[in-house]
Design a protein around this motif. Sequence first.
Motif, PDB file in Angstrom:
ATOM      1  N   SER A   1       0.834  -1.200   0.000  1.00  0.00           N
ATOM      2  CA  SER A   1       0.000   0.000   0.000  1.00  0.00           C
ATOM      3  C   SER A   1       0.868   1.249   0.000  1.00  0.00           C
ATOM      4  N   PRO A   2       0.405   2.328  -0.642  1.00  0.00           N
ATOM      5  CA  PRO A   2       1.169   3.582  -0.643  1.00  0.00           C
ATOM      6  C   PRO A   2       1.471   4.038   0.778  1.00  0.00           C
ATOM      7  N   PRO A   3       2.689   4.425   1.059  1.00  0.00           N
ATOM      8  CA  PRO A   3       3.073   4.755   2.438  1.00  0.00           C
ATOM      9  C   PRO A   3       2.600   6.121   2.915  1.00  0.00           C
ATOM     10  N   SER A   4       2.335   7.045   2.017  1.00  0.00           N
ATOM     11  CA  SER A   4       2.064   8.424   2.455  1.00  0.00           C
ATOM     12  C   SER A   4       0.812   8.976   1.794  1.00  0.00           C
ATOM     13  N   LEU A   5      -0.344   8.511   2.241  1.00  0.00           N
ATOM     14  CA  LEU A   5      -1.607   9.058   1.769  1.00  0.00           C
ATOM     15  C   LEU A   5      -1.901  10.357   2.513  1.00  0.00           C
ATOM     16  N   PRO A   6      -2.611  11.290   1.866  1.00  0.00           N
ATOM     17  CA  PRO A   6      -2.983  12.517   2.579  1.00  0.00           C
ATOM     18  C   PRO A   6      -3.905  12.200   3.754  1.00  0.00           C
ATOM     19  N   LEU A   7      -3.887  13.071   4.756  1.00  0.00           N
ATOM     20  CA  LEU A   7      -4.708  12.881   5.941  1.00  0.00           C
ATOM     21  C   LEU A   7      -6.125  13.366   5.682  1.00  0.00           C
ATOM     22  N   ILE A   8      -7.095  12.653   6.219  1.00  0.00           N
ATOM     23  CA  ILE A   8      -8.481  13.076   6.105  1.00  0.00           C
ATOM     24  C   ILE A   8      -8.713  14.304   6.963  1.00  0.00           C
ATOM     25  N   ASP A   9      -9.492  15.232   6.487  1.00  0.00           N
ATOM     26  CA  ASP A   9      -9.773  16.477   7.184  1.00  0.00           C
ATOM     27  C   ASP A   9     -10.919  16.253   8.170  1.00  0.00           C
ATOM     28  N   LEU A  10     -10.632  16.419   9.467  1.00  0.00           N
ATOM     29  CA  LEU A  10     -11.653  16.276  10.497  1.00  0.00           C
ATOM     30  C   LEU A  10     -12.034  17.608  11.124  1.00  0.00           C
ATOM     31  N   ASP A  11     -11.839  18.673  10.382  1.00  0.00           N
ATOM     32  CA  ASP A  11     -12.251  19.998  10.863  1.00  0.00           C
ATOM     33  C   ASP A  11     -13.737  20.175  10.557  1.00  0.00           C
ATOM     34  N   VAL A  12     -14.577  19.465  11.308  1.00  0.00           N
ATOM     35  CA  VAL A  12     -16.022  19.479  11.102  1.00  0.00           C
ATOM     36  C   VAL A  12     -16.718  19.580  12.450  1.00  0.00           C
ATOM     37  N   ASP A  13     -18.015  19.868  12.402  1.00  0.00           N
ATOM     38  CA  ASP A  13     -18.820  19.935  13.624  1.00  0.00           C
ATOM     39  C   ASP A  13     -19.534  18.622  13.921  1.00  0.00           C
ATOM     40  N   ARG A  14     -19.756  17.820  12.885  1.00  0.00           N
ATOM     41  CA  ARG A  14     -20.553  16.605  13.063  1.00  0.00           C
ATOM     42  C   ARG A  14     -20.118  15.560  12.037  1.00  0.00           C
ATOM     43  N   VAL A  15     -20.082  14.310  12.487  1.00  0.00           N
ATOM     44  CA  VAL A  15     -19.848  13.179  11.595  1.00  0.00           C
ATOM     45  C   VAL A  15     -21.114  12.338  11.576  1.00  0.00           C
ATOM     46  N   VAL A  16     -21.639  12.096  10.383  1.00  0.00           N
ATOM     47  CA  VAL A  16     -22.810  11.245  10.205  1.00  0.00           C
ATOM     48  C   VAL A  16     -22.359   9.972   9.503  1.00  0.00           C
ATOM     49  N   VAL A  17     -22.578   8.837  10.141  1.00  0.00           N
ATOM     50  CA  VAL A  17     -22.247   7.548   9.538  1.00  0.00           C
ATOM     51  C   VAL A  17     -23.534   6.866   9.124  1.00  0.00           C
ATOM     52  N   ILE A  18     -23.604   6.430   7.879  1.00  0.00           N
ATOM     53  CA  ILE A  18     -24.730   5.612   7.431  1.00  0.00           C
ATOM     54  C   ILE A  18     -24.166   4.251   7.056  1.00  0.00           C
ATOM     55  N   ALA A  19     -24.490   3.241   7.860  1.00  0.00           N
ATOM     56  CA  ALA A  19     -23.945   1.894   7.712  1.00  0.00           C
ATOM     57  C   ALA A  19     -24.987   0.969   7.105  1.00  0.00           C
ATOM     58  N   ALA A  20     -24.542   0.060   6.263  1.00  0.00           N
ATOM     59  CA  ALA A  20     -25.466  -0.902   5.671  1.00  0.00           C
ATOM     60  C   ALA A  20     -25.888  -1.949   6.694  1.00  0.00           C
ATOM     61  N   HIS A  21     -24.949  -2.351   7.574  1.00  0.00           N
ATOM     62  CA  HIS A  21     -25.208  -3.393   8.569  1.00  0.00           C
ATOM     63  C   HIS A  21     -24.585  -2.997   9.896  1.00  0.00           C
ATOM     64  N   PRO A  22     -25.090  -3.517  11.003  1.00  0.00           N
ATOM     65  CA  PRO A  22     -24.378  -3.377  12.263  1.00  0.00           C
ATOM     66  C   PRO A  22     -22.996  -4.028  12.122  1.00  0.00           C
ATOM     67  N   ASP A  23     -21.991  -3.357  12.536  1.00  0.00           N
ATOM     68  CA  ASP A  23     -20.552  -3.675  12.526  1.00  0.00           C
ATOM     69  C   ASP A  23     -19.802  -2.973  11.403  1.00  0.00           C
ATOM     70  N   ASP A  24     -20.504  -2.471  10.357  1.00  0.00           N
ATOM     71  CA  ASP A  24     -19.804  -1.713   9.314  1.00  0.00           C
ATOM     72  C   ASP A  24     -19.067  -0.535   9.922  1.00  0.00           C
ATOM     73  N   GLU A  25     -19.746   0.187  10.822  1.00  0.00           N
ATOM     74  CA  GLU A  25     -19.172   1.394  11.414  1.00  0.00           C
ATOM     75  C   GLU A  25     -17.949   1.074  12.266  1.00  0.00           C
TER      76      GLU A  25
END
Length: 459
Positions: A19-43
């Motif tokens: 796998s590529p060693p240096s992927l950019p970092l995800i931006d977490l400068d947010v107020d809210r994270v909404v997860v929509i999972a297909a099944h329990p355990d996806d999240e």
Amino acid sequence: MTFDHREPGTDEEVWAMSSPPSLPLIDLDVDRVVVIAAHPDDESLGAAGLLTIAAARGIALDLIVVTDGEGSHPDSPTHSPATLALLRRRELIDASRIVGLRGDPVFLGLPDGGTDAYRDDIAAALRDALDRAGGERVLVLSPWRGDGHRDHRVVGEIAEEVCAARGVRSRAFPIWLWHWGTPEDAPWSRAERLILDGPARDAKTRAIEAHASQLRPLSAAPGDEPMVHARMRAHFARDTEVFFAPEPAVAESPGHPAETLGQDYFDGMYARHDDPWGFDTRWYEERKRAVLLAALPRRRYRSVFEAGCSAGALTAHLAERGDRVLAVDLAPAAVEKAQRRLSGRDHVEVRRARLPDEWPEGVFDLVVLSEVAYYWGDGDLERGLAAGVDSLAADGHLVVCHWRHPVAEYPRSGDDVHAALAARSDVSRLVRHEEADFVLEVFGRRGARSVAAEAGLVP
């Protein structure tokens, strides 16, 4: 993509080394994270580390769970689907508390494996969550649409579509990719990573362990084996999580006609999914076929042409109604599946063809365009409909049936297809069946007679 969760799968070391060693970092400068999972355990498998870090930073968390995962052990002799649904809800609640969810998860309770028939409900639930967020900066997480699981694809597609329409940032987490895939299968150009600290890794481990029904045997009986074996679980013990950004939308210039979807699109669908549209597995599709077959004005046809036959689910039924049947599809994988299904039926021919360019020669008294014409660009739609009508026998019937909901990749909607055909002056409509999800019509040449008229019941 077809895979078996019981197989060993790709070793984690393959991913670690390639796998590529240096992927950019995800931006977490947010107020809210909404997860929509297909099944329990996806999240938990895909994003428990991110959720833990977000909660620790004071970012609000929302969790929508589309199905209860009641289909995880279809052959279990000890747990019914209803029992599994209740068990997996309890596990999900325990896992969500570990990662820092303060409110209650939203359980939609839709059928496990049947999400494609409930796209509107899923989209509405996500829109409701975004409405409640108001003017907050939101990041939406969902399973990756290329993950090789039908429900993951559907939920991922809906999340991308809703977020694109709302201007909300979305990211997708892969789960089964790590099992069936290799580093060459991952879209690294759109990948971002999150580095997990010690507390986040510990929380992720405990959150995954909360889903005991998926990690350990339900009993010693056959059919109660674990869904996520130790080799698969190793992929989620990393010190990073990976997320994929949506594929960039191709903007159309004003006045530029929509383009026909090419073979790469269909080859990709069959490479990732054994039954991409659920023709053989969904009650929705089985019922729709029955409606189409019931709508045919004639009991038997001399010569039948089916465009875009996929793996031949409808073709097999048309073969019972026609003296000669020709079915074509663009994707070699689909043609191969259809040929195997129809092997031994000497009056049926299945072959590859690119439509409308390679429309077959000859005259047919039944032409079927089912779930195919919305793939055509403007020019191809006009030529394809003209070819369908031109190849009709004088007493022939043209059947058209299409999904009505918008799909981002398709050049047009099913309603557009039917409107274009209805506007032609050389055909007459004999049948129209309209539902919220699909529209089915049967046309004949101008002046075509109804079923009762053909039977002599009316003048």
